[in-house]
Design a protein around this motif. Structure first.
Motif, PDB file in Angstrom:
ATOM      1  N   ALA A  95       1.031  -1.276  -0.006  1.00 27.97           N
ATOM      2  CA  ALA A  95       0.143  -0.075   0.021  1.00 27.97           C
ATOM      3  C   ALA A  95       0.937   1.094   0.048  1.00 27.97           C
ATOM      4  CB  ALA A  95      -1.067   0.194   1.135  1.00 27.97           C
ATOM      5  N   GLY A  96       1.910   1.239   0.921  1.00 27.84           N
ATOM      6  CA  GLY A  96       2.988   2.427   0.762  1.00 27.84           C
ATOM      7  C   GLY A  96       3.468   2.603  -0.757  1.00 27.84           C
ATOM      8  N   ILE A  97       3.915   1.533  -1.356  1.00 24.33           N
ATOM      9  CA  ILE A  97       4.551   1.713  -2.486  1.00 24.33           C
ATOM     10  C   ILE A  97       3.605   2.416  -3.656  1.00 24.33           C
ATOM     11  CG2 ILE A  97       5.546   0.347  -4.430  1.00 24.33           C
ATOM     12  CD1 ILE A  97       6.766  -1.429  -2.595  1.00 24.33           C
ATOM     13  N   ALA A  98       2.250   1.764  -3.428  1.00 27.20           N
ATOM     14  CA  ALA A  98       1.356   2.459  -4.501  1.00 27.20           C
ATOM     15  C   ALA A  98       1.225   3.872  -4.388  1.00 27.20           C
ATOM     16  CB  ALA A  98       0.083   1.659  -4.253  1.00 27.20           C
ATOM     17  N   GLN A  99       1.549   4.441  -3.106  1.00 27.99           N
ATOM     18  CA  GLN A  99       1.256   5.981  -2.636  1.00 27.99           C
ATOM     19  C   GLN A  99       2.657   6.891  -3.216  1.00 27.99           C
ATOM     20  OE1 GLN A  99      -0.475   7.166   1.126  1.00 27.99           O
ATOM     21  NE2 GLN A  99      -0.555   4.803   1.306  1.00 27.99           N
ATOM     22  N   ILE A 100       3.840   6.207  -3.849  1.00 22.86           N
ATOM     23  CA  ILE A 100       5.012   7.037  -4.303  1.00 22.86           C
ATOM     24  C   ILE A 100       4.696   7.889  -5.462  1.00 22.86           C
ATOM     25  CG2 ILE A 100       7.056   6.833  -5.182  1.00 22.86           C
ATOM     26  CD1 ILE A 100       7.458   3.907  -3.880  1.00 22.86           C
ATOM     27  N   THR A 101       5.227   9.066  -5.330  1.00 22.48           N
ATOM     28  CA  THR A 101       5.361   9.905  -6.494  1.00 22.48           C
ATOM     29  C   THR A 101       6.687  10.410  -6.707  1.00 22.48           C
ATOM     30  OG1 THR A 101       5.166  11.922  -5.000  1.00 22.48           O
ATOM     31  CG2 THR A 101       2.945  10.949  -5.734  1.00 22.48           C
ATOM     32  N   PRO A 102       6.825  10.882  -8.024  1.00 26.10           N
ATOM     33  CA  PRO A 102       8.331  11.430  -8.028  1.00 26.10           C
ATOM     34  C   PRO A 102       8.732  12.590  -7.144  1.00 26.10           C
ATOM     35  CG  PRO A 102       7.182  11.088 -10.177  1.00 26.10           C
ATOM     36  CD  PRO A 102       6.216  10.811  -9.224  1.00 26.10           C
ATOM     37  N   GLU A 103       7.682  13.152  -6.721  1.00 27.00           N
ATOM     38  CA  GLU A 103       8.272  14.320  -5.771  1.00 27.00           C
ATOM     39  C   GLU A 103       8.460  13.812  -4.266  1.00 27.00           C
ATOM     40  OE1 GLU A 103       5.893  15.825  -9.115  1.00 27.00           O
ATOM     41  OE2 GLU A 103       5.265  14.228  -7.425  1.00 27.00           O
ATOM     42  N   VAL A 104       8.266  12.553  -4.051  1.00 30.26           N
ATOM     43  CA  VAL A 104       8.586  11.950  -2.543  1.00 30.26           C
ATOM     44  C   VAL A 104      10.353  11.886  -2.648  1.00 30.26           C
ATOM     45  CG1 VAL A 104       8.670   9.953  -1.498  1.00 30.26           C
ATOM     46  CG2 VAL A 104       6.654  10.628  -2.273  1.00 30.26           C
ATOM     47  N   PHE A 105      10.981  11.993  -3.836  1.00 31.75           N
ATOM     48  CA  PHE A 105      12.249  11.761  -3.874  1.00 31.75           C
ATOM     49  C   PHE A 105      13.152  13.083  -3.940  1.00 31.75           C
ATOM     50  CE2 PHE A 105      10.480   7.871  -5.271  1.00 31.75           C
ATOM     51  CZ  PHE A 105      11.444   7.084  -4.503  1.00 31.75           C
ATOM     52  N   ASP A 106      12.187  14.159  -4.216  1.00 30.69           N
ATOM     53  CA  ASP A 106      12.936  15.479  -4.262  1.00 30.69           C
ATOM     54  C   ASP A 106      13.930  15.708  -3.193  1.00 30.69           C
ATOM     55  OD1 ASP A 106      11.698  15.707  -6.530  1.00 30.69           O
ATOM     56  OD2 ASP A 106      10.038  17.277  -5.562  1.00 30.69           O
ATOM     57  N   GLY A 107      15.267  16.273  -3.607  1.00 30.21           N
ATOM     58  CA  GLY A 107      16.402  16.475  -2.524  1.00 30.21           C
ATOM     59  C   GLY A 107      16.846  15.292  -1.745  1.00 30.21           C
ATOM     60  N   SER A 108      16.661  14.011  -2.308  1.00 25.72           N
ATOM     61  CA  SER A 108      16.914  12.829  -1.530  1.00 25.72           C
ATOM     62  C   SER A 108      18.349  12.477  -2.103  1.00 25.72           C
ATOM     63  CB  SER A 108      16.019  11.973  -1.701  1.00 25.72           C
ATOM     64  OG  SER A 108      15.939  11.172  -2.875  1.00 25.72           O
ATOM     65  N   PRO A 109      18.843  11.539  -1.532  1.00 26.57           N
ATOM     66  CA  PRO A 109      20.347  11.126  -2.252  1.00 26.57           C
ATOM     67  C   PRO A 109      19.794  10.236  -3.442  1.00 26.57           C
ATOM     68  CG  PRO A 109      20.250  10.783   0.268  1.00 26.57           C
ATOM     69  CD  PRO A 109      19.169  11.344  -0.129  1.00 26.57           C
ATOM     70  N   ILE A 110      18.623   9.568  -3.352  1.00 27.73           N
ATOM     71  CA  ILE A 110      18.145   8.719  -4.741  1.00 27.73           C
ATOM     72  C   ILE A 110      18.249   9.693  -5.873  1.00 27.73           C
ATOM     73  CG2 ILE A 110      16.150   7.754  -5.598  1.00 27.73           C
ATOM     74  CD1 ILE A 110      15.790   5.888  -3.061  1.00 27.73           C
ATOM     75  N   ARG A 111      17.720  10.771  -5.481  1.00 30.02           N
ATOM     76  CA  ARG A 111      17.144  11.641  -6.758  1.00 30.02           C
ATOM     77  C   ARG A 111      18.669  12.324  -7.210  1.00 30.02           C
ATOM     78  NH1 ARG A 111      13.139  14.133  -9.771  1.00 30.02           N
ATOM     79  NH2 ARG A 111      14.318  14.585 -11.844  1.00 30.02           N
ATOM     80  N   ARG A 112      19.442  12.707  -6.307  1.00 28.86           N
ATOM     81  CA  ARG A 112      20.707  13.259  -6.785  1.00 28.86           C
ATOM     82  C   ARG A 112      21.680  12.453  -7.426  1.00 28.86           C
ATOM     83  NH1 ARG A 112      20.476  15.419  -1.441  1.00 28.86           N
ATOM     84  NH2 ARG A 112      21.519  13.944  -0.662  1.00 28.86           N
ATOM     85  N   GLU A 113      21.465  10.831  -7.112  1.00 31.30           N
ATOM     86  CA  GLU A 113      22.583  10.006  -7.689  1.00 31.30           C
ATOM     87  C   GLU A 113      21.834   9.593  -9.095  1.00 31.30           C
ATOM     88  OE1 GLU A 113      25.642   8.014  -6.814  1.00 31.30           O
ATOM     89  OE2 GLU A 113      25.436  10.203  -6.336  1.00 31.30           O
ATOM     90  N   TYR A 114      20.479   9.399  -9.152  1.00 30.70           N
ATOM     91  CA  TYR A 114      19.869   9.326 -10.537  1.00 30.70           C
ATOM     92  C   TYR A 114      20.134  10.584 -11.274  1.00 30.70           C
ATOM     93  CZ  TYR A 114      16.364   8.278 -13.925  1.00 30.70           C
ATOM     94  OH  TYR A 114      15.623   8.128 -15.153  1.00 30.70           O
ATOM     95  N   ASP A 115      20.094  11.679 -11.016  1.00 32.16           N
ATOM     96  CA  ASP A 115      20.500  12.747 -11.791  1.00 32.16           C
ATOM     97  C   ASP A 115      21.928  12.799 -12.193  1.00 32.16           C
ATOM     98  OD1 ASP A 115      17.790  13.790 -11.784  1.00 32.16           O
ATOM     99  OD2 ASP A 115      18.172  15.405 -10.181  1.00 32.16           O
ATOM    100  N   ARG A 116      22.872  12.541 -11.430  1.00 31.40           N
ATOM    101  CA  ARG A 116      24.297  12.465 -11.584  1.00 31.40           C
ATOM    102  C   ARG A 116      24.585  11.435 -12.669  1.00 31.40           C
ATOM    103  NH1 ARG A 116      28.996   9.920  -9.923  1.00 31.40           N
ATOM    104  NH2 ARG A 116      27.864   8.373  -8.367  1.00 31.40           N
ATOM    105  N   LEU A 117      23.902  10.249 -12.737  1.00 31.99           N
ATOM    106  CA  LEU A 117      24.140   8.910 -13.350  1.00 31.99           C
ATOM    107  C   LEU A 117      23.463   8.667 -14.585  1.00 31.99           C
ATOM    108  CD1 LEU A 117      24.948   6.505 -10.501  1.00 31.99           C
ATOM    109  CD2 LEU A 117      26.621   7.584 -11.715  1.00 31.99           C
ATOM    110  N   ALA A 118      22.219   8.919 -14.682  1.00 31.96           N
ATOM    111  CA  ALA A 118      21.181   8.644 -15.702  1.00 31.96           C
ATOM    112  C   ALA A 118      21.502   9.232 -16.983  1.00 31.96           C
ATOM    113  CB  ALA A 118      19.853   8.910 -15.349  1.00 31.96           C
TER     114      ALA A 118
END
Length: 306
Positions: free
Chosen positions: A168-191
């Motif tokens: 149920a928690g996964i179903a609520q994820i939005t891209p904005e949840v990751f704003d400013g997170s290490p995940i988003r920074r790494e994605y932007d660096r590598l992708a």
């Protein structure tokens, strides 16, 4: 899978960010040899740590959702002390771009098989965490000849083995949840295309909502298998025991001996007081206990016991 926790007064916060933040603290300052494999037109990036021509069985490492080969550094660096390691950026992650169609465990397994072909490796041990653990199962199912031993960490063989609250928690994820997170920074660096992050989020939500049940295939596998899980993982420890028994673990006739005279077909490690994310903080323990399995070492007898 990535569990999601809500905090009072804040939007849903991805716990996966903690995984990458923790792992990147241990990431090496310099990268290993970087390579690219072709998987049906998709350029799959991977790193080679050590000499694949050394004669030892290489270890293929598959990361979890929203992660990368770099984020698996706590495991890769430790395993690479004793064997060559190949760490893959799975499709849509790290330096590997996206492809048309959904992200599936089957497609990721095929990508991993293509990496072994490109690296000139006939067979490897396979170690997968979370999403990568499920991809490792599928690699053993779809490409059994390429897999020597199988280690699955925090992954299951049935979607319904996960707690409903996690799904149920996964179903609520939005891209904005990751704003400013290490995940988003790494994605932007590598992708190769940072603007594709919302596409990745949607595809992973679909992946984690798609039912699957590989129990029959799991029972039929011929590979020695080690199951690793936290006792507070995304699924209950009873599923770890279920998978362990499906792989021939816990045989009463072996238990009746009181000791093992040869390496068992299956091993089970349940980490106490450990969550899905907490598993990433237990790399030293996991590598220490998985290495004898990979090396086919028989568990020792206490000195002077007989």
């Amino acid at each position: 899978m990535v569990p999601i926790a809500a905090k009072p007064g804040r939007p849903l916060l991805s716990a996966a960010a903690a995984i990458v933040g923790l792992a990147l603290l241990a990431a090496p300052a310099t990268r290993a040899q970087a390579e690219v494999a072709d998987s049906k037109g998709l350029a799959v990036h991977y790193d080679v740590h050590g000499d694949l021509r050394s004669g030892g069985t290489p270890l293929l490492v598959l990361h979890g959702a929203y992660m990368s080969a770099d984020a698996m550094a706590p495991f890769v660096e430790r395993f690479a002390r004793t064997r060559p390691v190949i760490a893959v950026d799975l499709r849509g992650h790290g330096r590997t771009g996206d492809a048309d169609g959904p992200i599936t465990y089957e497609a990721m397994a095929d990508d991993a098989a293509a990496v072994l072909d490109a690296a000139g490796v006939r067979q490897a041990d396979v170690f997968g965490y979370s999403m990568g653990g499920s991809a490792a199962f599928q690699m053993a199912i779809r490409h059994p000849e390429k897999v020597a031993k199988l280690v699955s960490v925090s992954a299951g063989t049935r979607l319904d083995s996960a707690y409903p609250e996690v799904l149920a928690g996964i179903a609520q994820i939005t891209p904005e949840v990751f704003d400013g997170s290490p995940i988003r920074r790494e994605y932007d660096r590598l992708a190769p295309r940072p603007q594709d992050f919302p596409i990745l989020v949607e595809k992973l939500k679909v992946l984690d909502a798609t039912p699957f049940d590989w129990n029959a295939e799991m029972r039929a596998l011929g590979h020695k298998t080690m199951i690793v899980m936290g006792d507070y993982d995304i699924m209950g420890p009873e599923h770890a025991v279920e998978m362990f028994r499906m792989r021939g673990g816990g045989a009463p006739e072996l238990a009746a001996r009181g000791f093992l005279t040869e390496p068992p077909l299956a091993r089970l490690l349940v980490l106490p007081g450990t969550s899905h994310i907490g598993v990433m903080a237990e790399a030293e323990t996991i590598v220490t206990l998985v290495t004898p399995f990979l090396d086919d070492v028989t568990p020792p007898m206490p000195p002077g016991f007989f």
